[in-house]
Scaffold this active site. Sequence first.
Site, PDB file in Angstrom:
ATOM      1  N   ASN A 280       0.842  -1.197   0.000  1.00 21.37           N
ATOM      2  CA  ASN A 280       0.000   0.000   0.000  1.00 21.37           C
ATOM      3  C   ASN A 280       0.880   1.251   0.000  1.00 21.37           C
ATOM      4  O   ASN A 280       1.954   1.283   0.613  1.00 21.37           O
ATOM      5  CB  ASN A 280      -1.030   0.000   1.135  1.00 21.37           C
ATOM      6  CG  ASN A 280      -0.465  -0.289   2.514  1.00 21.37           C
ATOM      7  OD1 ASN A 280       0.588  -0.888   2.652  1.00 21.37           O
ATOM      8  ND2 ASN A 280      -1.179   0.135   3.533  1.00 21.37           N
ATOM      9  N   ILE A 281       0.388   2.260  -0.709  1.00 25.63           N
ATOM     10  CA  ILE A 281       1.137   3.510  -0.889  1.00 25.63           C
ATOM     11  C   ILE A 281       0.183   4.652  -0.556  1.00 25.63           C
ATOM     12  O   ILE A 281      -0.760   4.926  -1.316  1.00 25.63           O
ATOM     13  CB  ILE A 281       1.647   3.632  -2.343  1.00 25.63           C
ATOM     14  CG1 ILE A 281       2.504   2.410  -2.709  1.00 25.63           C
ATOM     15  CG2 ILE A 281       2.448   4.936  -2.520  1.00 25.63           C
ATOM     16  CD1 ILE A 281       2.821   2.292  -4.193  1.00 25.63           C
ATOM     17  N   GLU A 282       0.413   5.260   0.600  1.00 25.31           N
ATOM     18  CA  GLU A 282      -0.517   6.294   1.070  1.00 25.31           C
ATOM     19  C   GLU A 282      -0.141   7.677   0.540  1.00 25.31           C
ATOM     20  O   GLU A 282       0.920   7.870  -0.061  1.00 25.31           O
ATOM     21  CB  GLU A 282      -0.569   6.267   2.600  1.00 25.31           C
ATOM     22  CG  GLU A 282      -1.092   4.924   3.094  1.00 25.31           C
ATOM     23  CD  GLU A 282      -1.321   4.850   4.591  1.00 25.31           C
ATOM     24  OE1 GLU A 282      -0.790   5.692   5.341  1.00 25.31           O
ATOM     25  OE2 GLU A 282      -2.048   3.930   5.003  1.00 25.31           O
TER      26      GLU A 282
ATOM     27  N   CYS B  93      -4.089   0.702  -2.539  1.00 25.22           N
ATOM     28  CA  CYS B  93      -3.956  -0.514  -1.727  1.00 25.22           C
ATOM     29  C   CYS B  93      -2.905  -1.455  -2.312  1.00 25.22           C
ATOM     30  O   CYS B  93      -2.603  -1.406  -3.512  1.00 25.22           O
ATOM     31  CB  CYS B  93      -5.279  -1.269  -1.691  1.00 25.22           C
ATOM     32  SG  CYS B  93      -6.571  -0.464  -0.745  1.00 25.22           S
TER      33      CYS B  93
ATOM     34  N   GLU C  19      -3.100  -4.631  -2.962  1.00 24.97           N
ATOM     35  CA  GLU C  19      -3.609  -5.541  -4.002  1.00 24.97           C
ATOM     36  C   GLU C  19      -3.642  -4.862  -5.365  1.00 24.97           C
ATOM     37  O   GLU C  19      -3.258  -5.436  -6.382  1.00 24.97           O
ATOM     38  CB  GLU C  19      -5.036  -6.013  -3.664  1.00 24.97           C
ATOM     39  CG  GLU C  19      -5.161  -6.744  -2.342  1.00 24.97           C
ATOM     40  CD  GLU C  19      -5.517  -5.823  -1.185  1.00 24.97           C
ATOM     41  OE1 GLU C  19      -4.861  -4.777  -1.022  1.00 24.97           O
ATOM     42  OE2 GLU C  19      -6.454  -6.173  -0.436  1.00 24.97           O
TER      43      GLU C  19
ATOM     44  N   CYS D 166     -10.372  -4.787   0.435  1.00 30.81           N
ATOM     45  CA  CYS D 166     -11.429  -3.765   0.426  1.00 30.81           C
ATOM     46  C   CYS D 166     -12.291  -3.900  -0.827  1.00 30.81           C
ATOM     47  O   CYS D 166     -11.946  -4.625  -1.769  1.00 30.81           O
ATOM     48  CB  CYS D 166     -10.818  -2.365   0.528  1.00 30.81           C
ATOM     49  SG  CYS D 166     -10.201  -1.728  -1.037  1.00 30.81           S
TER      50      CYS D 166
ATOM     51  N   CYS E 235     -10.626  -3.000  -4.244  1.00 31.76           N
ATOM     52  CA  CYS E 235      -9.702  -4.046  -4.719  1.00 31.76           C
ATOM     53  C   CYS E 235     -10.470  -5.267  -5.225  1.00 31.76           C
ATOM     54  O   CYS E 235     -10.073  -5.902  -6.201  1.00 31.76           O
ATOM     55  CB  CYS E 235      -8.736  -4.435  -3.606  1.00 31.76           C
ATOM     56  SG  CYS E 235      -7.545  -3.125  -3.253  1.00 31.76           S
TER      57      CYS E 235
HETATM   58  N1  THU Z   1      -5.376  -1.307   2.560  1.00 33.11           N
HETATM   59  C1  THU Z   1      -4.835  -2.157   1.628  1.00 33.11           C
HETATM   60  O1  THU Z   1      -3.681  -1.977   1.183  1.00 33.11           O
HETATM   61  N2  THU Z   1      -5.607  -3.191   1.174  1.00 33.11           N
HETATM   62  C2  THU Z   1      -6.866  -3.444   1.594  1.00 33.11           C
HETATM   63  O2  THU Z   1      -7.551  -4.284   1.024  1.00 33.11           O
HETATM   64  C3  THU Z   1      -7.410  -2.732   2.744  1.00 33.11           C
HETATM   65  C4  THU Z   1      -6.713  -1.451   3.077  1.00 33.11           C
HETATM   66  C5  THU Z   1      -4.558  -0.200   3.040  1.00 33.11           C
HETATM   67  C6  THU Z   1      -5.032   1.168   2.620  1.00 33.11           C
HETATM   68  C7  THU Z   1      -4.434   2.038   3.702  1.00 33.11           C
HETATM   69  O3  THU Z   1      -3.096   2.365   3.341  1.00 33.11           O
HETATM   70  C8  THU Z   1      -4.376   1.141   4.919  1.00 33.11           C
HETATM   71  O4  THU Z   1      -4.531  -0.182   4.454  1.00 33.11           O
HETATM   72  C9  THU Z   1      -5.443   1.447   5.965  1.00 33.11           C
HETATM   73  O5  THU Z   1      -6.710   1.451   5.399  1.00 33.11           O
END
Ligand code: THU
Length: 128
Positions: free
Chosen positions: A42-44, A53, A55, A86, A89
């Site tokens: 994941n890359i915020e 996310c 995935e 989520c 995804c």
């Molecule tokens: N996140 C994912 O990378 N995949 C998911 O299916 C659920 C959420 C990440 C997004 C965010 O960076 C962190 O988890 C918290 O929501």
Amino acid sequence: MKDEELIATAKEYREHAYVPYSNFKVGAAVLAKSGKIYGGCNIENASYPVTNCAERTAIFKAVSEGERELEAIAVIADTEEPCSPCGACRQVMAEFCIPRIIMANLKGDTKAVSMEELLPYAFSDKDL
Ligand code: THU
């Protein structure tokens, strides 16, 4: 390719997670029909909704390398239960008809489901 190998790759990529806002690291790995594995994290972003996310990072990496047939995806995080993808995804997984979704956590719990189980009644090209 065993589920454990895909989970191990997802776990490695989890360490690349860029998560200054949530501090919640997620890793993913996609197995393509070519036999290649594409990892993602994941890359915020300071603009929170722009976050990608793990995935989707892994799937987009595979597709951008020319892959179209994706056989499985693993996702892992430090969650109580195996990490559940989520909704966004799930929709992207459905687009590429990924038949096997493997959820995992750091404790070693795993759960594998089909695309139909993960996202029943998915919106698809058939609806257009
Ligand atoms: N996140 C994912 O990378 N995949 C998911 O299916 C659920 C959420 C990440 C997004 C965010 O960076 C962190 O988890 C918290 O929501």
